[in-house]
Write an enzyme that holds these catalytic residues in place. Structure first.
Site, PDB file in Angstrom:
ATOM      1  N   ASN A   1       0.989  -1.009  -0.078  1.00 24.37           N
ATOM      2  CA  ASN A   1       0.059  -0.259   0.135  1.00 24.37           C
ATOM      3  C   ASN A   1       0.931   1.221  -0.016  1.00 24.37           C
ATOM      4  O   ASN A   1       1.781   1.668   1.154  1.00 24.37           O
ATOM      5  CB  ASN A   1      -0.905   0.052   1.239  1.00 24.37           C
ATOM      6  CG  ASN A   1      -1.697   1.414   1.328  1.00 24.37           C
ATOM      7  OD1 ASN A   1      -1.696   2.116   0.634  1.00 24.37           O
ATOM      8  ND2 ASN A   1      -2.381   1.334   2.643  1.00 24.37           N
ATOM      9  N   TRP A   2       1.070   1.925  -1.226  1.00 26.87           N
ATOM     10  CA  TRP A   2       2.046   2.887  -1.272  1.00 26.87           C
ATOM     11  C   TRP A   2       1.159   4.515  -0.582  1.00 26.87           C
ATOM     12  O   TRP A   2       1.950   5.343  -0.306  1.00 26.87           O
ATOM     13  CB  TRP A   2       1.996   3.149  -2.696  1.00 26.87           C
ATOM     14  CG  TRP A   2       3.006   2.353  -3.553  1.00 26.87           C
ATOM     15  CD1 TRP A   2       3.529   1.193  -2.997  1.00 26.87           C
ATOM     16  CD2 TRP A   2       3.260   2.376  -4.755  1.00 26.87           C
ATOM     17  NE1 TRP A   2       4.164   0.560  -3.934  1.00 26.87           N
ATOM     18  CE2 TRP A   2       4.141   1.185  -5.047  1.00 26.87           C
ATOM     19  CE3 TRP A   2       3.153   3.269  -6.027  1.00 26.87           C
ATOM     20  CZ2 TRP A   2       4.524   1.143  -6.300  1.00 26.87           C
ATOM     21  CZ3 TRP A   2       3.755   3.138  -7.100  1.00 26.87           C
ATOM     22  CH2 TRP A   2       4.458   1.736  -7.420  1.00 26.87           C
ATOM     23  N   LYS A   3       0.131   4.378  -0.053  1.00 26.53           N
ATOM     24  CA  LYS A   3      -0.454   5.456   0.431  1.00 26.53           C
ATOM     25  C   LYS A   3      -0.320   6.734  -0.319  1.00 26.53           C
ATOM     26  O   LYS A   3      -0.310   6.436  -1.697  1.00 26.53           O
ATOM     27  CB  LYS A   3      -0.119   5.553   1.758  1.00 26.53           C
ATOM     28  CG  LYS A   3      -0.149   4.328   2.523  1.00 26.53           C
ATOM     29  CD  LYS A   3       0.194   4.613   3.975  1.00 26.53           C
ATOM     30  CE  LYS A   3      -0.056   3.187   4.746  1.00 26.53           C
ATOM     31  NZ  LYS A   3      -0.302   3.226   6.296  1.00 26.53           N
TER      32      LYS A   3
ATOM     33  N   HIS B   1      -9.548   1.399   4.761  1.00 29.72           N
ATOM     34  CA  HIS B   1      -8.123   1.420   5.552  1.00 29.72           C
ATOM     35  C   HIS B   1      -8.600   2.419   6.774  1.00 29.72           C
ATOM     36  O   HIS B   1      -9.280   3.455   6.661  1.00 29.72           O
ATOM     37  CB  HIS B   1      -7.221   2.075   4.650  1.00 29.72           C
ATOM     38  CG  HIS B   1      -5.977   2.130   5.322  1.00 29.72           C
ATOM     39  ND1 HIS B   1      -5.238   2.770   6.279  1.00 29.72           N
ATOM     40  CD2 HIS B   1      -4.813   1.001   4.992  1.00 29.72           C
ATOM     41  CE1 HIS B   1      -4.073   2.484   6.382  1.00 29.72           C
ATOM     42  NE2 HIS B   1      -3.729   1.538   6.017  1.00 29.72           N
TER      43      HIS B   1
ATOM     44  N   GLU C   1      -6.807   4.972   7.880  1.00 25.25           N
ATOM     45  CA  GLU C   1      -6.512   6.066   7.353  1.00 25.25           C
ATOM     46  C   GLU C   1      -7.711   7.016   6.857  1.00 25.25           C
ATOM     47  O   GLU C   1      -8.070   8.059   7.086  1.00 25.25           O
ATOM     48  CB  GLU C   1      -5.195   6.254   6.619  1.00 25.25           C
ATOM     49  CG  GLU C   1      -4.085   6.115   7.558  1.00 25.25           C
ATOM     50  CD  GLU C   1      -2.922   5.271   6.749  1.00 25.25           C
ATOM     51  OE1 GLU C   1      -2.987   5.523   5.595  1.00 25.25           O
ATOM     52  OE2 GLU C   1      -2.021   4.997   7.548  1.00 25.25           O
TER      53      GLU C   1
ATOM     54  N   GLU D   1      -5.275  -4.554  10.504  1.00 24.20           N
ATOM     55  CA  GLU D   1      -4.299  -3.517  10.641  1.00 24.20           C
ATOM     56  C   GLU D   1      -4.846  -3.193  12.011  1.00 24.20           C
ATOM     57  O   GLU D   1      -5.431  -2.015  12.171  1.00 24.20           O
ATOM     58  CB  GLU D   1      -4.370  -2.801   9.582  1.00 24.20           C
ATOM     59  CG  GLU D   1      -3.954  -3.248   8.397  1.00 24.20           C
ATOM     60  CD  GLU D   1      -3.264  -2.251   7.220  1.00 24.20           C
ATOM     61  OE1 GLU D   1      -2.372  -2.813   6.956  1.00 24.20           O
ATOM     62  OE2 GLU D   1      -3.811  -1.085   6.996  1.00 24.20           O
TER      63      GLU D   1
ATOM     64  N   GLY E   1       2.816   2.101  10.901  1.00 29.27           N
ATOM     65  CA  GLY E   1       3.521   3.324  10.701  1.00 29.27           C
ATOM     66  C   GLY E   1       4.442   4.017  12.014  1.00 29.27           C
ATOM     67  O   GLY E   1       4.985   4.947  12.129  1.00 29.27           O
TER      68      GLY E   1
ATOM     69  N   SER F   1       3.666  -2.150  10.313  1.00 30.89           N
ATOM     70  CA  SER F   1       4.788  -2.167  10.739  1.00 30.89           C
ATOM     71  C   SER F   1       5.506  -3.600  10.136  1.00 30.89           C
ATOM     72  O   SER F   1       6.567  -4.160  10.803  1.00 30.89           O
ATOM     73  CB  SER F   1       5.372  -1.591  11.855  1.00 30.89           C
ATOM     74  OG  SER F   1       4.911  -0.441  12.341  1.00 30.89           O
TER      75      SER F   1
ATOM     76  N   GLY G   1       2.979  -1.098   4.438  1.00 27.19           N
ATOM     77  CA  GLY G   1       3.115   0.287   4.013  1.00 27.19           C
ATOM     78  C   GLY G   1       4.515   0.632   3.628  1.00 27.19           C
ATOM     79  O   GLY G   1       4.860   0.436   2.741  1.00 27.19           O
ATOM     80  N   GLY G   2       5.127   1.270   4.647  1.00 23.52           N
ATOM     81  CA  GLY G   2       6.471   1.698   4.455  1.00 23.52           C
ATOM     82  C   GLY G   2       7.389   0.841   3.611  1.00 23.52           C
ATOM     83  O   GLY G   2       8.207   1.266   2.695  1.00 23.52           O
TER      84      GLY G   2
HETATM   85  P1  13P Z   1       3.100   0.530   7.729  1.00 27.84           P
HETATM   86  O1  13P Z   1       3.864  -0.787   7.041  1.00 27.84           O
HETATM   87  O2  13P Z   1       3.791   1.551   7.216  1.00 27.84           O
HETATM   88  O3  13P Z   1       2.831   0.449   9.234  1.00 27.84           O
HETATM   89  O4  13P Z   1       1.643   0.645   7.154  1.00 27.84           O
HETATM   90  C1  13P Z   1       0.837  -0.503   7.361  1.00 27.84           C
HETATM   91  C2  13P Z   1      -0.530  -0.102   6.509  1.00 27.84           C
HETATM   92  O5  13P Z   1      -1.363   0.750   6.799  1.00 27.84           O
HETATM   93  C3  13P Z   1      -0.743  -0.895   5.298  1.00 27.84           C
HETATM   94  O6  13P Z   1      -2.029  -0.570   4.840  1.00 27.84           O
END
Ligand code: 13P
Length: 254
Positions: free
Chosen positions: A9-11, A98, A100, A170, A176, A216, A237-238
């Site tokens: 997930n590049w966000k 998600h 967010e 999640e 994050g 994470s 994510g990251g």
């Molecule tokens: P991180 O891997 O950066 O913690 O993000 C997880 C996430 O929200 C994937 O959708």
């Protein structure tokens, strides 16, 4: 029975130009194939077409996903993107619900449910996210909270092919933050999710639905999650923003 899945997930990262370069890097890292692991890259809307072209040009072993969708087919919904627009640029998956989007953009379980139905009607696989806040976790109500989300998010869904509906657990406090849930924490909730799915859709269907862990997840911890019975992969994510670290996670799952 269930192929593992590693989804990125590049966000809100990677411009079109950067996204194409990242996808090309990933195509190169994964040129030997991914075995039985299904790999998905979910990108910002403006990157979708470019990443789709990279996948096609390199015959890359990953599928394209979007990060959001609106459930209407077309019309006066300024700024929104429909399921047909996603299929037209080659998206096969789409993240919904998600934390967010729930947190910053007030996406509700009802919205998540409508999005899932609209996506599935167009043959796009939803990656439907759920997960509790730190407050809920500290009150010991995390299982109850997530089970309630699952019931609302799946209400009235028909799942004919369980490989075409994916859930990502999640925990918000692990996203994050560098604070991961333990593999046992993940199993506790992913197991409860599968039991809930079995009550709703029957055991056979529940046994075919992938439940991913996210929060994470990194190359050095993903294997621990994958050892757990009800954890079928990761939503990353990251660590999906660098081709080598994301590829390392795919390889850890193979
Ligand atoms: P991180 O891997 O950066 O913690 O993000 C997880 C996430 O929200 C994937 O959708």
């Amino acid at each position: 029975m269930r192929n593992r899945m590693i989804a990125g997930n590049w966000k809100m990262n990677e411009t079109y130009t950067e996204g194409v370069a990242l996808a090309e890097g990933l195509a190169k890292e994964l040129e030997g194939g991914t075995g039985d692991v299904d790999v998905v890259v979910c990108t910002p809307a403006v990157d979708l077409k470019g990443v789709s072209e990279v996948i096609e040009q390199h015959d890359a072993p990953f599928a394209l996903g979007a990060e959001n969708v609106y459930w209407e087919e077309k019309g006066a919904f300024t700024g929104e993107i429909s399921p047909s627009m996603l299929t037209n640029v080659g998206a096969k998956y789409c993240i919904i619900g998600h934390s967010e989007r729930r947190g910053y953009f007030h996406e509700t379980d009802e919205d998540v449910n409508k999005k899932a139905k609209a996506l599935m009607a167009h043959g796009i696989v939803p990656i439907s996210c759920c997960g509790e806040s730190l407050e809920v976790r500290e009150a010991g109500k995390h299982v109850e909270f997530v089970v309630d989300q699952i019931k609302k998010d799946t209400e009235g869904l028909t799942i004919e092919d369980p490989s075409k509906y994916v859930i990502a657990y999640e925990p918000i406090w692990a996203i994050g933050t560098g604070k991961t849930a333990t593999a046992d924490d993940a199993q506790e909730v992913c197991g409860a999710i599968r039991e809930t799915l079995a009550q709703i859709f029957g055991k056979e269907t529940a046994d075919g639905i992938r439940v991913l862990y996210g929060g994470s997840a990194k190359p050095n911890n993903v294997a621990g999650f994958l050892e757990k019975e009800d954890v079928d992969g990761a939503l990353v994510g990251g660590a999906s923003l660098k081709a080598d670290s994301f590829a390392a996670m795919v390889k850890a799952a193979m």
